[in-house]
Design a protein around this motif. Structure first.
Motif, PDB file in Angstrom:
ATOM      1  N   ILE A 186       4.292   9.659   9.451  1.00 49.77           N
ATOM      2  CA  ILE A 186       5.606   9.110   9.103  1.00 49.77           C
ATOM      3  C   ILE A 186       5.888   9.302   7.614  1.00 49.77           C
ATOM      4  CG2 ILE A 186       6.960   6.985   8.963  1.00 49.77           C
ATOM      5  CD1 ILE A 186       5.544   6.034  11.477  1.00 49.77           C
ATOM      6  N   ALA A 187       4.856   9.120   6.768  1.00 51.63           N
ATOM      7  CA  ALA A 187       5.044   9.299   5.328  1.00 51.63           C
ATOM      8  C   ALA A 187       5.421  10.735   4.995  1.00 51.63           C
ATOM      9  CB  ALA A 187       3.762   8.900   4.589  1.00 51.63           C
ATOM     10  N   SER A 188       4.886  11.686   5.748  1.00 47.98           N
ATOM     11  CA  SER A 188       5.216  13.088   5.485  1.00 47.98           C
ATOM     12  C   SER A 188       6.651  13.426   5.849  1.00 47.98           C
ATOM     13  CB  SER A 188       4.264  14.000   6.264  1.00 47.98           C
ATOM     14  OG  SER A 188       4.452  13.856   7.665  1.00 47.98           O
ATOM     15  N   ARG A 194      11.980   9.575  -2.484  1.00 47.75           N
ATOM     16  CA  ARG A 194      12.034   8.154  -2.120  1.00 47.75           C
ATOM     17  C   ARG A 194      10.788   7.696  -1.362  1.00 47.75           C
ATOM     18  NH1 ARG A 194      17.364   6.305  -2.619  1.00 47.75           N
ATOM     19  NH2 ARG A 194      18.908   7.962  -2.866  1.00 47.75           N
ATOM     20  N   ARG A 195       9.828   8.577  -1.235  1.00 48.67           N
ATOM     21  CA  ARG A 195       8.655   8.266  -0.412  1.00 48.67           C
ATOM     22  C   ARG A 195       7.894   7.055  -0.938  1.00 48.67           C
ATOM     23  NH1 ARG A 195       5.082  13.298   0.492  1.00 48.67           N
ATOM     24  NH2 ARG A 195       7.014  13.886   1.570  1.00 48.67           N
ATOM     25  N   GLU A 196       7.668   7.032  -2.234  1.00 48.39           N
ATOM     26  CA  GLU A 196       6.904   5.930  -2.813  1.00 48.39           C
ATOM     27  C   GLU A 196       7.622   4.598  -2.644  1.00 48.39           C
ATOM     28  OE1 GLU A 196       4.911   4.649  -7.116  1.00 48.39           O
ATOM     29  OE2 GLU A 196       5.822   6.637  -6.838  1.00 48.39           O
ATOM     30  N   LEU A 199       7.548   3.564   1.143  1.00 48.80           N
ATOM     31  CA  LEU A 199       6.207   3.111   1.510  1.00 48.80           C
ATOM     32  C   LEU A 199       5.898   1.740   0.911  1.00 48.80           C
ATOM     33  CD1 LEU A 199       4.117   6.403   1.221  1.00 48.80           C
ATOM     34  CD2 LEU A 199       4.883   5.250   3.309  1.00 48.80           C
ATOM     35  N   GLY A 200       6.370   1.503  -0.323  1.00 48.29           N
ATOM     36  CA  GLY A 200       6.182   0.190  -0.932  1.00 48.29           C
ATOM     37  C   GLY A 200       6.909  -0.899  -0.167  1.00 48.29           C
ATOM     38  N   ASN A 206       5.176  -5.045   6.133  1.00 47.16           N
ATOM     39  CA  ASN A 206       3.949  -5.160   6.918  1.00 47.16           C
ATOM     40  C   ASN A 206       3.198  -6.443   6.592  1.00 47.16           C
ATOM     41  OD1 ASN A 206       1.647  -3.967   8.579  1.00 47.16           O
ATOM     42  ND2 ASN A 206       0.666  -4.233   6.594  1.00 47.16           N
ATOM     43  N   SER A 207       3.111  -6.769   5.299  1.00 45.78           N
ATOM     44  CA  SER A 207       2.426  -8.003   4.899  1.00 45.78           C
ATOM     45  C   SER A 207       3.153  -9.232   5.426  1.00 45.78           C
ATOM     46  CB  SER A 207       2.328  -8.060   3.371  1.00 45.78           C
ATOM     47  OG  SER A 207       1.746  -9.272   2.948  1.00 45.78           O
TER      48      SER A 207
END
Length: 353
Positions: A186-188, A194-196, A199-200, A206-207
Motif C-alpha cells: 500500500i505504501a508503494s 505525500r507518502r511520509e 503513513l504518519g 492505527n494507534s
C-alpha cells in the motif's frame, strides 16, 4: 498588439459528483449483497488487531513471526476448547431457559395490564386511558410472536455464522502473517511526495483504533463478568444472559449504561415484584458502571479519542443502521480516523507536500 486566446477546458464537476455517488451506491449494494462475507472479514480484522501486539512483543524478543503465530494458535486452541466445553453450554442453557420462560413473561404483562384496567377509576378521561391499556394488552400477543420470530432468527444467524467462526482463524492467520507485505504494498502505491505524511496519519489512526478495540473488549468482558456475578448473588433470573447483554451494551457510548440495566430490572421485577429488589439491582449496576467509568476505562484507554458527544451519537446511529453490530463497534474508530485526518487537513499539512 498580439492577443492571446486562452482556451478553458470546462470542468466536469457534475459528472464527477454523479460518478462518485454511483460508486458509493454500488459499494453499498455490494456490501449488502456480501454482508456475510464482509461480516467475516470484519470479525477477522478485529481479531487480528487484538492479537497483533502479542506478535510484535514476541518479535521484539527475537521470535520469528511464523513461530509466534504457531505458538499463539496453540494457546488459542486450548482456550477455544475451554470455551466450547464450559462457556458455550452454560450460555446455551441460559438462552434456552429464557426462551422457555418467555410465555410466562408475556402472560404476566397481560395480567398486570388487566389489573390496571380493572382498577381504573370511573372519571373524566378514564375511557381514553382504558383504550390505551386495552390497545397495549392487545399488542402483547403480537409482540410475543415477533419476539419468538426474532429468537428463532437469532439462533438461525448464529448457526449460519458458524461458517464465519471456522473461516475467521484462517483469515486472521494470513492477515497477521502478511501484514508487513500488505503495508509495504500500500505504501508503494502512495504518491512519493505525500507518502511520509499519509503513513504518519495511518500510524496515528492505527494507534487510536487499536487502542480503542483492545480497550473496549477488555471493558466489555469485565462488565459482563461483574454483572453476571452480581446477578448470581442477587438471585436474579438469567444472570448470564443479562451479564452478556450488559457487556455488549457497554459498547454504546452514553446510553449503553441505561440500556444494559433494562433486562436485569425486568427480571428482578418479574421474580420479586418489589421496589427493594429493583433498587438493589439498580444500585449494583450503578456501582459497576461507576467502577467502569472512573477506574477501568482510565486504566484501559490510555489515549482518549476526545470526540464530540453529538458526533459520536450520530455516527453510532448512522453506522449501526447500515452495518448493524459492526457499525456500532466501529463507529468511534471511524469517527476518530476522520477527526485525525481532518485535523491534518485543517493544519495545511497536505498543502505543504
Amino acid at each position: 498588439m498580439e492577443q492571446t486566446h486562452h482556451t478553458h477546458t470546462p470542468r466536469n464537476d457534475y459528472g464527477r459528483l454523479i460518478a462518485t455517488i454511483l460508486i458509493f451506491c454500488l459499494l453499498a449494494a455490494a456490501g449488502y449483497a456480501l454482508q456475510h462475507t464482509i461480516s467475516c472479514f470484519l470479525l477477522s480484522w478485529v481479531i487480528a488487531y487484538l492479537l497483533d501486539p502479542i506478535l510484535l512483543a514476541a518479535e521484539e524478543r527475537g521470535v520469528k513471526r511464523l513461530y509466534g503465530l504457531a505458538l499463539l494458535y496453540v494457546i488459542l486452541g486450548f482456550l477455544s476448547v475451554f470455551f466450547l466445553t464450559i462457556m458455550v453450554p452454560a450460555a446455551t442453557i441460559s438462552w434456552n431457559s429464557f426462551i422457555r420462560d418467555l410465555p410466562l413473561y408475556i402472560q404476566k404483562i397481560k395480567q398486570i395490564s388487566l389489573e390496571w384496567e380493572n382498577r381504573l377509576p370511573d372519571r373524566y378521561g378514564s375511557d381514553e386511558i382504558q383504550w390505551l391499556i386495552e390497545k397495549a394488552a392487545g399488542n402483547v400477543d403480537a409482540a410475543a410472536e415477533k419476539t419468538g420470530a426474532w429468537a428463532y432468527g437469532f439462533g438461525t444467524r448464529i448457526f449460519f455464522n458458524l461458517f464465519n467462526v471456522v473461516l475467521s482463524p484462517i483469515l486472521v492467520f494470513f492477515m497477521l502473517y502478511y501484514k508487513q507485505v500488505v503495508v509495504d504494498t500500500i505504501a508503494s502505491w502512495l504518491p512519493e511526495g505525500r507518502r511520509e505524511l499519509i503513513l504518519g496519519i495511518g500510524q496515528e489512526v492505527n494507534s487510536s483504533i487499536g487502542g480503542y478495540l483492545r480497550g473496549q473488549v477488555v471493558v466489555s468482558i469485565i462488565v459482563a463478568v461483574l454483572a453476571t456475578a452480581a446477578l448470581f448473588v442477587l438471585d436474579i433470573p438469567h444472570p448470564i444472559f443479562c451479564g452478556v447483554f450488559a457487556g455488549a451494551a457497554s459498547i454504546l457510548p452514553f446510553i449503553g449504561v441505561f440500556i444494559a440495566t433494562l433486562p436485569a430490572l425486568f427480571f428482578a421485577w418479574f421474580k420479586y415484584q418489589t421496589v427493594a429488589a429493583m433498587t438493589q439491582t439498580g444500585i449494583v449496576f450503578a456501582v459497576i458502571y461507576f467502577f467502569e467509568g472512573y477506574i477501568i476505562k482510565p486504566l484501559v484507554f490510555k489515549e482518549a479519542m476526545n470526540l464530540n458527544p453529538l458526533v459520536t451519537i450520530i455516527m453510532v446511529m448512522a453506522l449501526g443502521e447500515t452495518l448493524g453490530f459492526w457499525g456500532i463497534l466501529l463507529a468511534l474508530p471511524i469517527a476518530s480516523a476522520i477527526k485525525i485526518t481532518w485535523a491534518h487537513f485543517v493544519n495545511g499539512d497536505f498543502k505543504q507536500h
